[in-house]
Design an enzyme around this catalytic site. Structure first.
Site, PDB file in Angstrom:
ATOM      1  N   MET A  27     -66.932  55.797  86.305  1.00  0.00           N
ATOM      2  CA  MET A  27     -67.605  56.801  87.301  1.00  0.00           C
ATOM      3  C   MET A  27     -66.465  57.614  88.033  1.00  0.00           C
ATOM      4  O   MET A  27     -66.587  58.243  89.088  1.00  0.00           O
ATOM      5  CB  MET A  27     -68.438  56.228  88.356  1.00  0.00           C
ATOM      6  CG  MET A  27     -69.470  55.136  87.557  1.00  0.00           C
ATOM      7  SD  MET A  27     -70.831  55.080  89.003  1.00  0.00           S
ATOM      8  CE  MET A  27     -70.142  53.942  89.928  1.00  0.00           C
ATOM      9  N   GLY A  28     -65.279  57.584  87.381  1.00  0.00           N
ATOM     10  CA  GLY A  28     -64.226  58.537  88.032  1.00  0.00           C
ATOM     11  C   GLY A  28     -63.493  57.944  89.082  1.00  0.00           C
ATOM     12  O   GLY A  28     -63.628  56.689  89.359  1.00  0.00           O
ATOM     13  N   GLU A  32     -55.823  52.022  88.641  1.00  0.00           N
ATOM     14  CA  GLU A  32     -54.907  51.571  87.654  1.00  0.00           C
ATOM     15  C   GLU A  32     -55.828  50.393  86.693  1.00  0.00           C
ATOM     16  O   GLU A  32     -55.634  50.005  85.671  1.00  0.00           O
ATOM     17  CB  GLU A  32     -53.696  50.501  87.937  1.00  0.00           C
ATOM     18  CG  GLU A  32     -52.693  51.228  88.424  1.00  0.00           C
ATOM     19  CD  GLU A  32     -51.891  51.962  86.963  1.00  0.00           C
ATOM     20  OE1 GLU A  32     -52.046  51.206  86.064  1.00  0.00           O
ATOM     21  OE2 GLU A  32     -51.512  53.107  87.031  1.00  0.00           O
ATOM     22  N   HIS A  34     -59.144  51.098  85.738  1.00  0.00           N
ATOM     23  CA  HIS A  34     -59.518  51.945  84.657  1.00  0.00           C
ATOM     24  C   HIS A  34     -58.466  52.288  83.662  1.00  0.00           C
ATOM     25  O   HIS A  34     -58.776  52.320  82.413  1.00  0.00           O
ATOM     26  CB  HIS A  34     -60.031  53.336  85.405  1.00  0.00           C
ATOM     27  CG  HIS A  34     -61.168  53.167  86.336  1.00  0.00           C
ATOM     28  ND1 HIS A  34     -60.980  53.523  87.723  1.00  0.00           N
ATOM     29  CD2 HIS A  34     -62.441  52.913  86.272  1.00  0.00           C
ATOM     30  CE1 HIS A  34     -61.999  53.473  88.382  1.00  0.00           C
ATOM     31  NE2 HIS A  34     -62.977  53.154  87.429  1.00  0.00           N
ATOM     32  N   GLN A  58     -77.928  53.965  89.007  1.00  0.00           N
ATOM     33  CA  GLN A  58     -77.532  52.787  89.200  1.00  0.00           C
ATOM     34  C   GLN A  58     -77.241  52.506  90.572  1.00  0.00           C
ATOM     35  O   GLN A  58     -76.626  51.403  91.149  1.00  0.00           O
ATOM     36  CB  GLN A  58     -76.154  52.355  88.514  1.00  0.00           C
ATOM     37  CG  GLN A  58     -74.752  52.894  88.674  1.00  0.00           C
ATOM     38  CD  GLN A  58     -73.892  52.818  87.747  1.00  0.00           C
ATOM     39  OE1 GLN A  58     -73.957  52.913  86.321  1.00  0.00           O
ATOM     40  NE2 GLN A  58     -72.886  52.045  88.017  1.00  0.00           N
ATOM     41  N   GLY A 145     -64.441  46.324  82.353  1.00  0.00           N
ATOM     42  CA  GLY A 145     -63.813  45.323  83.069  1.00  0.00           C
ATOM     43  C   GLY A 145     -64.431  43.865  83.196  1.00  0.00           C
ATOM     44  O   GLY A 145     -65.552  44.005  83.649  1.00  0.00           O
ATOM     45  N   VAL A 174     -57.390  44.351  86.947  1.00  0.00           N
ATOM     46  CA  VAL A 174     -56.217  44.561  87.583  1.00  0.00           C
ATOM     47  C   VAL A 174     -56.243  44.528  89.107  1.00  0.00           C
ATOM     48  O   VAL A 174     -57.370  45.106  89.753  1.00  0.00           O
ATOM     49  CB  VAL A 174     -55.922  45.963  87.245  1.00  0.00           C
ATOM     50  CG1 VAL A 174     -54.571  46.722  87.824  1.00  0.00           C
ATOM     51  CG2 VAL A 174     -55.748  45.911  85.717  1.00  0.00           C
ATOM     52  N   MET A 182     -58.619  46.258  92.486  1.00  0.00           N
ATOM     53  CA  MET A 182     -58.774  47.681  92.313  1.00  0.00           C
ATOM     54  C   MET A 182     -60.435  47.965  92.317  1.00  0.00           C
ATOM     55  O   MET A 182     -60.789  47.368  91.316  1.00  0.00           O
ATOM     56  CB  MET A 182     -58.039  48.419  91.357  1.00  0.00           C
ATOM     57  CG  MET A 182     -56.340  48.092  91.437  1.00  0.00           C
ATOM     58  SD  MET A 182     -55.455  48.941  90.822  1.00  0.00           S
ATOM     59  CE  MET A 182     -54.011  48.527  91.422  1.00  0.00           C
TER      60      MET A 182
HETATM   61  P1  AMP Z   1     -66.555  52.294  87.312  1.00  0.00           P
HETATM   62  O1  AMP Z   1     -65.673  53.480  87.396  1.00  0.00           O
HETATM   63  O2  AMP Z   1     -66.245  51.387  88.802  1.00  0.00           O
HETATM   64  O3  AMP Z   1     -67.803  52.213  86.838  1.00  0.00           O
HETATM   65  O4  AMP Z   1     -65.683  51.404  86.668  1.00  0.00           O
HETATM   66  C1  AMP Z   1     -65.479  51.695  84.968  1.00  0.00           C
HETATM   67  C2  AMP Z   1     -64.794  50.532  84.479  1.00  0.00           C
HETATM   68  O5  AMP Z   1     -63.789  50.126  84.904  1.00  0.00           O
HETATM   69  C3  AMP Z   1     -65.789  49.251  84.471  1.00  0.00           C
HETATM   70  O6  AMP Z   1     -66.082  48.659  82.850  1.00  0.00           O
HETATM   71  C4  AMP Z   1     -65.124  48.381  85.253  1.00  0.00           C
HETATM   72  O7  AMP Z   1     -65.347  47.075  85.185  1.00  0.00           O
HETATM   73  C5  AMP Z   1     -64.029  48.492  85.221  1.00  0.00           C
HETATM   74  N1  AMP Z   1     -62.930  48.336  86.117  1.00  0.00           N
HETATM   75  C6  AMP Z   1     -63.186  48.577  87.460  1.00  0.00           C
HETATM   76  N2  AMP Z   1     -62.293  48.164  88.432  1.00  0.00           N
HETATM   77  C7  AMP Z   1     -61.526  47.413  87.403  1.00  0.00           C
HETATM   78  C8  AMP Z   1     -60.349  46.655  87.810  1.00  0.00           C
HETATM   79  N3  AMP Z   1     -59.955  46.512  89.037  1.00  0.00           N
HETATM   80  N4  AMP Z   1     -59.700  46.128  86.612  1.00  0.00           N
HETATM   81  C9  AMP Z   1     -60.366  46.384  85.448  1.00  0.00           C
HETATM   82  N5  AMP Z   1     -61.271  46.915  85.109  1.00  0.00           N
HETATM   83  C10 AMP Z   1     -61.806  47.469  86.233  1.00  0.00           C
END
Ligand code: AMP
Length: 299
Positions: A27-28, A32, A34, A58, A145, A174, A182
């Site tokens: 979602m941008g 780190e 991502h 969502q 993640g 991470v 993060m």
């Molecule tokens: P989001 O932009 O929050 O939808 O996250 C996109 C992807 O990045 C999802 O698969 C998340 O699980 C993953 N993600 C978000 N935060 C972290 C993190 N701290 N460590 C690893 N993966 C992450």
């Protein structure tokens, strides 16, 4: 690096791609966490597509869709530096055309608890958008993640149930040096709230120590200890503290198999989720055989 905003254009680009195609949906407001997915996906695949889409379906009506951080220009600079081939940043109209009714849902216990209980419709929004992105990008591999542990398991289940030709790869969370996972939502935290948010990794570490170092097997005792630690922080409000089977996410009474401590905690107006593997001596070898590792850090 190509930046594509229309689904039809993405489909045409995909049709011309050769070799293995990897996809990292986001979602941008990249961080780190991502980028760790992007780096792994870059290594594993011939072509790498990253999607940047703040998915309206969502978010609940009272949630932070409008306020969610957006900075596509910065995201593009970061993604270009990682050697991404295509960034697909579609419009909501392209993903959800007028009259859209093609919901993709995983039913059953996996989606009824935890995020499913506290964010009604959230997981359905996730599976719907991921299924649609899979249809448009047709990746061989997609990267998610462990931070969003339930999301990862629900996406895996969707892929199995619908027999989608995608390998779903889950990667470790991470963290900041002090243990906070993060998250794009960390940007909402004031300095005082940022300090208060440390109860989340501290509760995870406490639970991990109880199970791993002290051999505690009583799930209620672990939950209680984590809850008590969080309640000592006046800015924190608990949505849930759960000790669950690491695959089915069913609540455990006895920690007799690989488990997760899953937390959702609100710090002021910001809702944080996090989780940690609870490895125990009896289950360590089974877990290791599955390539399943516990997050460790010092607090
Ligand atoms: P989001 O932009 O929050 O939808 O996250 C996109 C992807 O990045 C999802 O698969 C998340 O699980 C993953 N993600 C978000 N935060 C972290 C993190 N701290 N460590 C690893 N993966 C992450």
């Amino acid at each position: 690096m190509k930046v594509i905003t229309r689904a039809a254009e993405m489909e045409a680009e995909r049709a011309a791609m050769k070799g293995r195609v990897g996809l990292v949906p986001t979602m941008g407001a990249l961080h780190e966490g991502h980028l760790s997915l992007v780096r792994r996906a870059r290594r594993d695949n011939d072509q790498l597509v990253v999607t940047v889409f703040v998915n309206p379906t969502q978010f609940g009506p009272q949630e932070d869709f409008a306020a969610y951080p957006r900075d596509l220009d910065r995201d593009l600079i970061l993604l270009e530096a990682e050697g991404v081939d295509v960034v697909f940043a579609p419009t909501a109209e392209d993903i959800y055309p007028l009259g859209f009714n093609d919901w993709v849902e995983v039913n059953g216990p996996l989606t009824e608890r935890l995020e499913g209980e506290f964010r009604p419709g959230h997981l359905r929004g996730v599976t719907t958008v991921v299924a649609r992105l899979f249809r448009i990008v047709r990746p061989q591999r997609a990267y998610f993640g462990e931070k969003d542990a339930q999301q990862l398991r629900v996406v895996r289940r969707m892929v199995e149930e619908r027999r989608l030709p995608v390998e779903v790869i889950g990667l470790p969370t991470v963290r900041e040096p002090d243990g906070l996972a993060m998250s794009s939502r960390n940007a909402y935290l004031s300095p005082e709230e940022r300090a208060a948010a440390l109860v989340v990794p501290r509760a995870l570490e406490l639970a991990r120590r109880m199970v791993e170092d002290e051999g505690v097997r009583d799930a209620a005792a672990v939950r209680r200890a984590a809850e008590e630690l969080i309640r000592r922080e006046p800015r924190a409000r608990i949505d849930y503290v759960s000790v669950s089977d690491c695959e089915t996410l069913e609540e455990l009474t006895v920690i007799d198999r690989p488990a997760l401590l899953l937390l959702a905690v609100r710090i002021g107006a910001t809702r944080l989720i996090d989780n940690a593997a609870l490895m125990s001596a009896g289950v360590e070898s089974a877990a290791a055989a599955k390539g399943w590792t516990g997050a460790r850090w010092t607090v």
